[in-house]
Scaffold this motif. Structure first.
Motif, PDB file in Angstrom:
ATOM      1  N   ARG A   2      41.351 -17.166 -27.425  1.00 25.93           N
ATOM      2  CA  ARG A   2      40.335 -17.371 -26.390  1.00 25.93           C
ATOM      3  C   ARG A   2      39.126 -16.467 -26.621  1.00 25.93           C
ATOM      4  N   CYS A   3      39.391 -15.231 -26.978  1.00 28.90           N
ATOM      5  CA  CYS A   3      38.311 -14.269 -27.227  1.00 28.90           C
ATOM      6  C   CYS A   3      38.885 -13.120 -28.033  1.00 28.90           C
ATOM      7  N   GLN A   4      38.356 -12.927 -29.230  1.00 30.29           N
ATOM      8  CA  GLN A   4      38.863 -11.861 -30.098  1.00 30.29           C
ATOM      9  C   GLN A   4      38.744 -10.500 -29.431  1.00 30.29           C
ATOM     10  N   ARG A   5      37.633 -10.333 -28.733  1.00 26.69           N
ATOM     11  CA  ARG A   5      37.388  -9.031 -28.107  1.00 26.69           C
ATOM     12  C   ARG A   5      38.416  -8.741 -27.006  1.00 26.69           C
ATOM     13  N   ARG A   6      38.816  -9.777 -26.322  1.00 27.07           N
ATOM     14  CA  ARG A   6      39.794  -9.600 -25.246  1.00 27.07           C
ATOM     15  C   ARG A   6      41.123  -9.085 -25.804  1.00 27.07           C
ATOM     16  N   ALA A   7      41.552  -9.683 -26.924  1.00 24.44           N
ATOM     17  CA  ALA A   7      42.794  -9.213 -27.548  1.00 24.44           C
ATOM     18  C   ALA A   7      42.631  -7.753 -27.978  1.00 24.44           C
ATOM     19  N   PHE A   8      41.473  -7.450 -28.542  1.00 24.63           N
ATOM     20  CA  PHE A   8      41.232  -6.078 -28.998  1.00 24.63           C
ATOM     21  C   PHE A   8      41.283  -5.106 -27.821  1.00 24.63           C
ATOM     22  N   LEU A   9      40.583  -5.459 -26.746  1.00 25.54           N
ATOM     23  CA  LEU A   9      40.537  -4.545 -25.588  1.00 25.54           C
ATOM     24  C   LEU A   9      41.909  -4.428 -24.929  1.00 25.54           C
ATOM     25  N   ASN A  10      42.659  -5.515 -24.901  1.00 26.65           N
ATOM     26  CA  ASN A  10      43.994  -5.433 -24.312  1.00 26.65           C
ATOM     27  C   ASN A  10      44.876  -4.456 -25.087  1.00 26.65           C
TER      28      ASN A  10
ATOM     29  N   VAL B 242      30.524  -8.032 -28.414  1.00 29.22           N
ATOM     30  CA  VAL B 242      30.472  -8.689 -27.095  1.00 29.22           C
ATOM     31  C   VAL B 242      29.800 -10.048 -27.249  1.00 29.22           C
ATOM     32  N   PHE B 243      30.329 -11.046 -26.589  1.00 29.62           N
ATOM     33  CA  PHE B 243      29.592 -12.304 -26.454  1.00 29.62           C
ATOM     34  C   PHE B 243      29.918 -12.856 -25.071  1.00 29.62           C
ATOM     35  N   ILE B 244      28.948 -12.804 -24.188  1.00 36.04           N
ATOM     36  CA  ILE B 244      29.205 -13.244 -22.818  1.00 36.04           C
ATOM     37  C   ILE B 244      29.050 -14.759 -22.745  1.00 36.04           C
TER      38      ILE B 244
ATOM     39  N   GLN C 116      31.776 -19.491 -19.008  1.00 31.02           N
ATOM     40  CA  GLN C 116      33.033 -20.221 -18.828  1.00 31.02           C
ATOM     41  C   GLN C 116      34.236 -19.353 -19.236  1.00 31.02           C
ATOM     42  N   ARG C 117      34.112 -18.688 -20.365  1.00 29.35           N
ATOM     43  CA  ARG C 117      35.227 -17.935 -20.917  1.00 29.35           C
ATOM     44  C   ARG C 117      35.414 -16.592 -20.221  1.00 29.35           C
ATOM     45  N   CYS C 118      34.318 -15.968 -19.821  1.00 30.11           N
ATOM     46  CA  CYS C 118      34.399 -14.583 -19.328  1.00 30.11           C
ATOM     47  C   CYS C 118      34.617 -14.492 -17.821  1.00 30.11           C
ATOM     48  N   SER C 119      34.387 -15.581 -17.097  1.00 27.17           N
ATOM     49  CA  SER C 119      34.313 -15.454 -15.640  1.00 27.17           C
ATOM     50  C   SER C 119      35.614 -14.937 -15.028  1.00 27.17           C
ATOM     51  N   LEU C 120      36.760 -15.255 -15.619  1.00 30.81           N
ATOM     52  CA  LEU C 120      38.020 -14.806 -15.030  1.00 30.81           C
ATOM     53  C   LEU C 120      38.626 -13.624 -15.792  1.00 30.81           C
ATOM     54  N   CYS C 121      37.881 -13.073 -16.743  1.00 31.31           N
ATOM     55  CA  CYS C 121      38.433 -12.007 -17.581  1.00 31.31           C
ATOM     56  C   CYS C 121      38.283 -10.657 -16.884  1.00 31.31           C
ATOM     57  N   GLN C 122      39.316  -9.847 -16.993  1.00 29.99           N
ATOM     58  CA  GLN C 122      39.283  -8.544 -16.324  1.00 29.99           C
ATOM     59  C   GLN C 122      38.381  -7.533 -17.034  1.00 29.99           C
ATOM     60  N   TRP C 123      37.895  -7.878 -18.212  1.00 34.27           N
ATOM     61  CA  TRP C 123      36.981  -6.971 -18.914  1.00 34.27           C
ATOM     62  C   TRP C 123      35.528  -7.350 -18.662  1.00 34.27           C
ATOM     63  N   TYR C 124      35.286  -8.274 -17.739  1.00 29.97           N
ATOM     64  CA  TYR C 124      33.932  -8.818 -17.591  1.00 29.97           C
ATOM     65  C   TYR C 124      32.899  -7.728 -17.291  1.00 29.97           C
ATOM     66  N   SER C 125      33.170  -6.876 -16.319  1.00 32.96           N
ATOM     67  CA  SER C 125      32.165  -5.861 -15.940  1.00 32.96           C
ATOM     68  C   SER C 125      31.887  -4.940 -17.126  1.00 32.96           C
ATOM     69  N   HIS C 126      32.943  -4.560 -17.816  1.00 38.12           N
ATOM     70  CA  HIS C 126      32.817  -3.681 -18.986  1.00 38.12           C
ATOM     71  C   HIS C 126      31.940  -4.343 -20.056  1.00 38.12           C
ATOM     72  N   CYS C 127      32.278  -5.601 -20.389  1.00 35.23           N
ATOM     73  CA  CYS C 127      31.532  -6.284 -21.461  1.00 35.23           C
ATOM     74  C   CYS C 127      30.106  -6.601 -21.031  1.00 35.23           C
ATOM     75  N   ASN C 128      29.959  -7.006 -19.773  1.00 36.98           N
ATOM     76  CA  ASN C 128      28.632  -7.390 -19.308  1.00 36.98           C
ATOM     77  C   ASN C 128      27.685  -6.185 -19.324  1.00 36.98           C
TER      78      ASN C 128
HETATM   79  S1  SF4 Z   1      34.531 -10.442 -20.769  1.00 37.00           S
HETATM   80 FE1  SF4 Z   1      34.218 -12.096 -22.226  1.00 37.00          FE
HETATM   81  S2  SF4 Z   1      33.650 -11.045 -24.131  1.00 37.00           S
HETATM   82 FE2  SF4 Z   1      34.593  -9.507 -22.811  1.00 37.00          FE
HETATM   83  S3  SF4 Z   1      36.731  -9.529 -23.389  1.00 37.00           S
HETATM   84 FE3  SF4 Z   1      36.529 -10.892 -21.655  1.00 37.00          FE
HETATM   85  S4  SF4 Z   1      36.271 -12.932 -22.525  1.00 37.00           S
HETATM   86 FE4  SF4 Z   1      35.863 -11.442 -24.153  1.00 37.00          FE
END
Ligand code: SF4
Length: 520
Positions: free
Chosen positions: A13-21, A227-229, A232-244
């Motif tokens: 779904r998102c490489q960065r998400r796996a990395f941050l997890n 980061v790539f915001i 659709q993909r980021c809206s439910l991600c718990q790293w959103y504030s951090h990445c944004n």
């Molecule tokens: S907020 Fe977006 S870019 Fe950041 S980890 Fe989540 S899905 Fe990936």
């Protein structure tokens, strides 16, 4: 390194998400949204309903002791039980693979570099793989235990057999192959509609090696993906504030509406890394790669963001001016998609009759929430809505998105409203999202009502409220009768209607001005 199926799913779904997890500071994660908890609980209910059709055994092991889980699962498979739920599959490092089960032997074609890279890491025990399929189901066939083998079945709440589900099924297939010493011939997905989808293993096993090779390289080398915001993909991600926050600090190109991952790659090949270079690159350098219209649009969008100015689009097809009447309606809906229910038809009525100055008299604005306090009341609020709209037959009905018109048509069909009444309403509808995106470029991250209205200075009273949150609140209202939930939804809907009004007033003024306006 252990790559488990959930990590692989995140990576797809998102490489960065796996990395941050794996490596991120968990204190920087946003709290889990109610909507995500609701989805998880629905997913568990869905699995429970499917399990009723199977006679399942569960391996017994201590919580998160995956080695013990794999041994207990293998024990059940050796016994030949019909079905296993919550089994654990993993490559047993102490047990060398049979030669025919190395990735290079399974690959039909001569092995490519990705297959060899994964195989080398498995041989060196630098890579461990683990998976927990929803079900393992016994089939006739050969395995190390006798004339039977198992296939993986994953139960998902999604409506479509998404690529990430198929990839995880391929991982489960491979792990099963190693454990039972025979490659399963099938892998299945059971989705929300309970239909069974077969995973095409001849496509997804090769894909598995590619993704595993890439994923293990990124994660083993601890290489932080950019980061790539993506809304659709980021809206439910718990790293959103951090990445944004990172994206904002970098003025990252993904914040420009219209820059998709593919277009981002194209821009990078042209040497465009920042908003500033996108805005200032001579158009002819972009045209051959992006095409004239898209290049112009992206450049103007970048310029709008950098200068914090609204711009008029150079449109080929002019829209009619926004209608303006003595009485106007601003309409917004709250819905519960799982129940196929539209339970709140909210309307702000603006009555300019007798008002000395348009848009200035708060007492001429009236919010009328038509609420179905239970699903059966949808028919009543539809009739109330018809009566309200027909009480002012000349009033335009402003809304933001196509959903309102689709809903008027759906409710008309469902409650057998004469077609001419439905069509009369539809002909009065004015979609402000269509107007704004066709005519205007704004310095916003997305063309959602919230992003646009906030840029105009409008504030929602409840900062946490959102469309998906209202779905959770309505669910809670139905289950618990907690009126605070219903009140919060009504407040949110009123703000949506008023934000739509605010946008219309601004847009009408802006489109009438002869030159680009600067936000004050
Ligand atoms: S907020 Fe977006 S870019 Fe950041 S980890 Fe989540 S899905 Fe990936």
């Amino acid at each position: 390194m252990l790559i488990a199926d959930d990590l692989l799913l995140d990576y797809k779904r998102c490489q960065r998400r796996a990395f941050l997890n794996l490596y991120g500071d968990r204190t920087e994660r946003d709290p889990e949204r109610d909507f995500v908890s609701k989805l998880r609980s629905q997913g568990s209910q869905h699995i429970a309903a499917i399990l009723a059709d199977y006679d399942c055994h569960r391996p017994q092991f201590a919580w998160r002791d995956w080695d013990a889980g794999a041994i207990a699962t293998a024990h059940l498979m050796a016994q030949g039980v019909d079905c296993i739920h919550q089994g654990v599959l993993q490559v047993n490092r102490s047990d060398p693979f049979p030669a025919h089960l190395w990735p290079s032997a399974i690959a039909n074609a001569p092995p490519n570099p990705q297959v060899l890279a994964v195989e080398a890491q498995l041989r060196l025990q630098a890579l461990e793989l683990m998976g927990k399929p929803t079900l393992l189901v016994k089939q006739p066939g050969k395995s190390r235990w006798g004339d039977w083998q198992y296939i993986p079945i994953n139960v998902k709440l999604g409506k479509r057999p998404k690529p990430e589900y198929k990839l995880v099924s391929a991982l489960h297939t491979y792990l099963l192959a190693v454990m039972q010493e025979a490659l399963p011939t099938e892998a299945h997905l059971i989705l929300r509609d309970r239909d069974v989808h077969s995973v095409q293993l001849h496509i997804w096993l090769p894909r598995l090696w590619e993704v595993l090779a890439e994923c293990s390289e990124v994660l083993l080398l601890s290489r932080e993906p950019e980061v790539f915001i993506s809304r659709q993909r980021c809206s439910l991600c718990q790293w959103y504030s951090h990445c944004n926050a990172i994206a904002q600090a970098q003025n990252h190109l993904s914040l420009v509406p219209g820059v998709t991952p593919n277009r981002y790659e194209q821009l990078q090949t042209l040497g465009i890394q920042t908003l500033e270079t996108l805005a200032s690159t001579p158009p002819q350098e972009l045209n051959s790669t992006l095409g004239h219209d898209l290049a112009l649009n992206l450049q103007q969008q970048a310029w709008s963001i950098l200068s914090n100015q609204a711009l008029k689009k150079q449109t080929k097809r002019a829209l009619p001016p926004l209608p303006s009447q003595e009485v106007e309606f601003y309409f917004d809906i709250e819905a519960e998609p799982d129940r196929n229910l539209d339970y709140l038809l909210g309307v702000v009525q603006i009555d300019y009759r007798g008002a000395p100055l348009r848009g200035s008299l708060r007492d001429r604005e009236q919010f009328i929430p038509l609420v179905a306090e239970n699903p059966a009341a949808e028919a009543d609020i539809w009739q109330q809505f018809l009566t309200l709209m027909e009480s002012e037959p000349n009033a335009p009905i402003f809304h933001f998105s196509e959903y309102e018109v689709e809903t008027i048509q759906r409710l008309g069909r469902l409650y057998k409203t004469p077609l001419h009444r439905v069509q009369a309403l539809v002909s009065r509808c004015v979609d402000l999202h269509h107007y704004v995106t066709a005519t205007t470029l704004l310095p916003v991250q997305s063309y959602s009502l919230k992003a646009i209205a906030q840029w105009l200075g409008f504030q929602w009273r409840d900062a946490e409220a959102s469309g998906d949150q209202t779905v959770c609140w309505y669910d809670r209202w139905l289950k618990t009768g907690d009126r605070d939930c219903l009140d919060a939804i009504i407040r949110y809907n009123e703000d949506d209607c008023r934000a739509t009004y605010r946008l219309k007033v601004w847009l009408a003024d802006f489109l009438e001005t002869p030159i680009a306006a600067v936000k004050e």
